[in-house]
Design a protein around this motif. Structure first.
Motif, PDB file in Angstrom:
ATOM      1  N   UNK A  15      28.032  39.252  44.261  1.00 59.17           N
ATOM      2  CA  UNK A  15      27.647  39.536  45.705  1.00 59.17           C
ATOM      3  C   UNK A  15      26.934  41.238  44.747  1.00 59.17           C
ATOM      4  N   UNK A  16      25.841  41.954  44.869  1.00 55.44           N
ATOM      5  CA  UNK A  16      25.954  43.172  44.826  1.00 55.44           C
ATOM      6  C   UNK A  16      26.043  43.953  45.929  1.00 55.44           C
ATOM      7  N   UNK A  17      26.331  44.848  46.494  1.00 52.33           N
ATOM      8  CA  UNK A  17      26.193  46.382  47.412  1.00 52.33           C
ATOM      9  C   UNK A  17      26.778  47.522  46.694  1.00 52.33           C
ATOM     10  N   UNK A  18      26.523  48.065  47.611  1.00 52.93           N
ATOM     11  CA  UNK A  18      26.974  49.512  47.518  1.00 52.93           C
ATOM     12  C   UNK A  18      28.540  50.249  46.675  1.00 52.93           C
ATOM     13  N   UNK A  19      29.268  49.230  47.917  1.00 56.25           N
ATOM     14  CA  UNK A  19      30.314  50.060  47.766  1.00 56.25           C
ATOM     15  C   UNK A  19      31.137  49.088  47.073  1.00 56.25           C
TER      16      UNK A  19
ATOM     17  N   UNK B 247      33.967  24.660  52.185  1.00 58.62           N
ATOM     18  CA  UNK B 247      34.764  23.443  50.825  1.00 58.62           C
ATOM     19  C   UNK B 247      34.629  23.847  49.744  1.00 58.62           C
ATOM     20  N   UNK B 248      34.713  23.560  48.723  1.00 62.53           N
ATOM     21  CA  UNK B 248      35.321  22.922  47.022  1.00 62.53           C
ATOM     22  C   UNK B 248      36.183  24.237  46.833  1.00 62.53           C
ATOM     23  N   UNK B 249      35.798  24.288  45.694  1.00 67.77           N
ATOM     24  CA  UNK B 249      36.714  25.915  44.086  1.00 67.77           C
ATOM     25  C   UNK B 249      35.561  26.910  44.380  1.00 67.77           C
ATOM     26  N   UNK B 250      36.571  28.111  45.138  1.00 68.33           N
ATOM     27  CA  UNK B 250      35.535  29.119  45.735  1.00 68.33           C
ATOM     28  C   UNK B 250      36.156  30.407  44.918  1.00 68.33           C
ATOM     29  N   UNK B 251      34.751  30.884  43.993  1.00 68.34           N
ATOM     30  CA  UNK B 251      35.545  32.136  43.473  1.00 68.34           C
ATOM     31  C   UNK B 251      33.932  33.599  43.798  1.00 68.34           C
ATOM     32  N   UNK B 252      34.393  34.405  44.064  1.00 65.81           N
ATOM     33  CA  UNK B 252      33.743  35.654  43.664  1.00 65.81           C
ATOM     34  C   UNK B 252      33.534  36.952  43.069  1.00 65.81           C
ATOM     35  N   UNK B 253      32.184  36.935  42.695  1.00 61.55           N
ATOM     36  CA  UNK B 253      32.789  38.027  42.153  1.00 61.55           C
ATOM     37  C   UNK B 253      31.773  39.171  43.132  1.00 61.55           C
ATOM     38  N   UNK B 254      31.833  40.449  42.605  1.00 60.05           N
ATOM     39  CA  UNK B 254      30.711  41.814  42.938  1.00 60.05           C
ATOM     40  C   UNK B 254      31.276  42.799  42.064  1.00 60.05           C
ATOM     41  N   UNK B 255      29.890  43.388  42.391  1.00 60.20           N
ATOM     42  CA  UNK B 255      29.525  44.440  41.397  1.00 60.20           C
ATOM     43  C   UNK B 255      28.884  45.238  42.476  1.00 60.20           C
ATOM     44  N   UNK B 256      28.556  47.211  41.383  1.00 60.08           N
ATOM     45  CA  UNK B 256      27.320  47.289  42.365  1.00 60.08           C
ATOM     46  C   UNK B 256      26.262  47.275  42.610  1.00 60.08           C
ATOM     47  N   UNK B 257      25.358  47.529  43.754  1.00 58.37           N
ATOM     48  CA  UNK B 257      24.291  47.126  43.331  1.00 58.37           C
ATOM     49  C   UNK B 257      24.111  47.392  45.121  1.00 58.37           C
ATOM     50  N   UNK B 258      22.438  46.302  45.321  1.00 57.19           N
ATOM     51  CA  UNK B 258      22.484  46.353  46.822  1.00 57.19           C
ATOM     52  C   UNK B 258      21.257  47.971  46.892  1.00 57.19           C
ATOM     53  N   UNK B 259      21.109  48.709  48.112  1.00 57.29           N
ATOM     54  CA  UNK B 259      20.891  49.354  49.024  1.00 57.29           C
ATOM     55  C   UNK B 259      22.002  49.912  49.264  1.00 57.29           C
TER      56      UNK B 259
END
Length: 71
Positions: free
Chosen positions: A9-13, A28-40
């Motif tokens: 996910x790229x999001x402003x904050x 379901x599943x083995x879940x991972x989340x990576x965040x970065x600056x982006x979006x609008x």
């Protein structure tokens, strides 16, 4: 356990994202989340009747990759 779900996910904050809540909606599943600056950030219009605190609209860009181990 055979399903791997990777969410990007790229999001402003990104520091304000509640990671556990995002992952909780994936059933379901083995879940991972990576965040970065982006979006609008888009200036909108506050609606006092709805108790809007500001007029910012935050736009996120998300990608979900699902891998299944067939062994």
């Amino acid at each position: 356990n055979q399903m791997i779900v990777e969410v990007q996910v790229a999001v402003p904050y990104p520091e304000q994202v509640r990671e556990d809540e995002v992952l909780a909606v994936l059933p379901f599943g083995q879940k991972t989340l990576s965040l970065e600056s982006g979006g609008m950030v888009v200036q909108g219009r506050a609606i006092p009747e709805l108790n809007d605190k500001n007029d910012e609209m935050l736009i996120a860009v998300a990608a979900i990759t699902v891998l299944v181990d067939s062994d």
